[in-house]
Write a protein that holds these residues in place. Structure first.
Motif, PDB file in Angstrom:
ATOM      1  N   GLY A   1      51.039  35.274  29.444  1.00 53.02           N
ATOM      2  CA  GLY A   1      49.696  35.172  28.893  1.00 53.02           C
ATOM      3  C   GLY A   1      48.889  36.425  29.144  1.00 53.02           C
ATOM      4  O   GLY A   1      49.407  37.435  29.628  1.00 53.02           O
ATOM      5  N   TRP A   2      47.613  36.353  28.785  1.00 51.86           N
ATOM      6  CA  TRP A   2      46.688  37.475  28.961  1.00 51.86           C
ATOM      7  C   TRP A   2      46.040  37.382  30.325  1.00 51.86           C
ATOM      8  O   TRP A   2      45.572  36.323  30.726  1.00 51.86           O
ATOM      9  CB  TRP A   2      45.600  37.439  27.896  1.00 51.86           C
ATOM     10  N   TRP A   3      45.952  38.517  31.023  1.00 50.28           N
ATOM     11  CA  TRP A   3      45.300  38.613  32.317  1.00 50.28           C
ATOM     12  C   TRP A   3      44.280  39.746  32.258  1.00 50.28           C
ATOM     13  O   TRP A   3      44.541  40.792  31.680  1.00 50.28           O
ATOM     14  CB  TRP A   3      46.311  38.905  33.419  1.00 50.28           C
ATOM     15  N   LYS A   4      43.128  39.534  32.877  1.00 47.54           N
ATOM     16  CA  LYS A   4      42.079  40.562  32.926  1.00 47.54           C
ATOM     17  C   LYS A   4      41.948  41.059  34.368  1.00 47.54           C
ATOM     18  O   LYS A   4      41.865  40.261  35.308  1.00 47.54           O
ATOM     19  CB  LYS A   4      40.750  39.984  32.460  1.00 47.54           C
ATOM     20  N   PHE A   5      41.942  42.384  34.531  1.00 49.37           N
ATOM     21  CA  PHE A   5      41.769  42.989  35.846  1.00 49.37           C
ATOM     22  C   PHE A   5      40.322  42.798  36.296  1.00 49.37           C
ATOM     23  O   PHE A   5      39.397  43.075  35.543  1.00 49.37           O
ATOM     24  CB  PHE A   5      42.104  44.487  35.796  1.00 49.37           C
ATOM     25  N   THR A   6      40.135  42.326  37.526  1.00 52.62           N
ATOM     26  CA  THR A   6      38.793  42.108  38.053  1.00 52.62           C
ATOM     27  C   THR A   6      38.510  42.948  39.288  1.00 52.62           C
ATOM     28  O   THR A   6      37.388  42.973  39.763  1.00 52.62           O
ATOM     29  CB  THR A   6      38.581  40.614  38.410  1.00 52.62           C
ATOM     30  N   ASN A   7      39.538  43.641  39.801  1.00 54.00           N
ATOM     31  CA  ASN A   7      39.367  44.439  41.008  1.00 54.00           C
ATOM     32  C   ASN A   7      40.480  45.469  41.086  1.00 54.00           C
ATOM     33  O   ASN A   7      41.575  45.235  40.598  1.00 54.00           O
ATOM     34  CB  ASN A   7      39.408  43.525  42.238  1.00 54.00           C
TER      35      ASN A   7
ATOM     36  N   GLY B   1      38.030  44.959  33.773  1.00 51.68           N
ATOM     37  CA  GLY B   1      37.790  44.784  32.346  1.00 51.68           C
ATOM     38  C   GLY B   1      39.000  45.073  31.464  1.00 51.68           C
ATOM     39  O   GLY B   1      39.037  44.661  30.317  1.00 51.68           O
ATOM     40  N   LYS B   2      39.999  45.771  31.994  1.00 49.56           N
ATOM     41  CA  LYS B   2      41.218  46.050  31.226  1.00 49.56           C
ATOM     42  C   LYS B   2      42.092  44.798  31.241  1.00 49.56           C
ATOM     43  O   LYS B   2      41.940  43.921  32.084  1.00 49.56           O
ATOM     44  CB  LYS B   2      41.998  47.225  31.821  1.00 49.56           C
ATOM     45  N   THR B   3      43.002  44.695  30.281  1.00 54.85           N
ATOM     46  CA  THR B   3      43.854  43.502  30.186  1.00 54.85           C
ATOM     47  C   THR B   3      45.327  43.874  30.141  1.00 54.85           C
ATOM     48  O   THR B   3      45.694  44.994  29.782  1.00 54.85           O
ATOM     49  CB  THR B   3      43.514  42.679  28.928  1.00 54.85           C
ATOM     50  N   ILE B   4      46.139  42.893  30.501  1.00 55.80           N
ATOM     51  CA  ILE B   4      47.587  43.020  30.400  1.00 55.80           C
ATOM     52  C   ILE B   4      48.121  41.684  29.896  1.00 55.80           C
ATOM     53  O   ILE B   4      47.617  40.626  30.276  1.00 55.80           O
ATOM     54  CB  ILE B   4      48.232  43.428  31.748  1.00 55.80           C
ATOM     55  N   GLN B   5      49.095  41.743  29.008  1.00 58.04           N
ATOM     56  CA  GLN B   5      49.704  40.528  28.469  1.00 58.04           C
ATOM     57  C   GLN B   5      51.185  40.516  28.828  1.00 58.04           C
ATOM     58  O   GLN B   5      51.901  41.486  28.587  1.00 58.04           O
ATOM     59  CB  GLN B   5      49.559  40.457  26.957  1.00 58.04           C
TER      60      GLN B   5
ATOM     61  N   GLU C   1      42.477  37.822  36.594  1.00 54.99           N
ATOM     62  CA  GLU C   1      42.186  36.440  36.215  1.00 54.99           C
ATOM     63  C   GLU C   1      42.838  36.153  34.883  1.00 54.99           C
ATOM     64  O   GLU C   1      42.885  37.012  34.010  1.00 54.99           O
ATOM     65  CB  GLU C   1      40.671  36.220  36.095  1.00 54.99           C
ATOM     66  N   LYS C   2      43.309  34.921  34.726  1.00 58.15           N
ATOM     67  CA  LYS C   2      43.907  34.510  33.463  1.00 58.15           C
ATOM     68  C   LYS C   2      42.836  34.540  32.385  1.00 58.15           C
ATOM     69  O   LYS C   2      41.738  34.047  32.590  1.00 58.15           O
ATOM     70  CB  LYS C   2      44.497  33.095  33.600  1.00 58.15           C
ATOM     71  N   ASN C   3      43.135  35.129  31.269  1.00 61.08           N
ATOM     72  CA  ASN C   3      42.178  35.274  30.170  1.00 61.08           C
ATOM     73  C   ASN C   3      42.371  34.196  29.144  1.00 61.08           C
ATOM     74  O   ASN C   3      43.397  33.765  28.833  1.00 61.08           O
ATOM     75  CB  ASN C   3      42.341  36.640  29.526  1.00 61.08           C
TER      76      ASN C   3
END
Length: 128
Positions: free
Chosen positions: A42-48, A53-57, A126-128
């Protein structure tokens, strides 16, 4: 009799406070638990960690793509709690991961490790 009752009461209160203070809290970064690959997809958003704000799928076929300043993609493998990312640019990252609340939309992932060039990696997602 009253004096003994007071001392017993104080002993019970003290023992209760000790029990509460000695119990450890649930840690987000427990890297000893194997991660189920389906919880990674799934999609994950970097929080730290510098990529906020960047994402990885992560796809179920073992590929990933990330949106940094450019599209970053490649293949990943998961063994227990060790995630290895191999980018199409030739970079390799090996990180330990832990997922809290796996399978839920508010899951959180902790990622720590190094790149093949020795760069330290420490992110929260965090899971997006």
């Amino acid at each position: 009799m009253k004096k003994n009752l007071i001392w017993c009461f104080l002993a019970v209160i003290t023992a209760g406070l000790l029990c509460i203070s000695l119990v450890s809290c649930d840690k987000d970064d427990s890297f000893s638990t194997p991660v189920n690959a389906s919880h990674l997809v799934g999609w994950w958003k970097f929080t730290n960690g510098g990529l906020e704000g960047k994402t990885i799928q992560f796809d179920s076929n073992g590929t990933y793509s990330a949106s940094f300043t450019y599209l970053y993609a490649g293949y990943y493998t998961l063994s227990g709690n060790v995630l290895t990312l191999r980018s199409s640019r030739g970079n390799k990252y090996t990180v330990k991961i832990a997922i809290k609340n796996p399978g839920l939309s508010f899951a959180k992932m902790t990622m720590e490790g190094t790149s093949d060039s020795g760069q330290k990696i420490s992110y929260t997602l965090e899971k997006n």
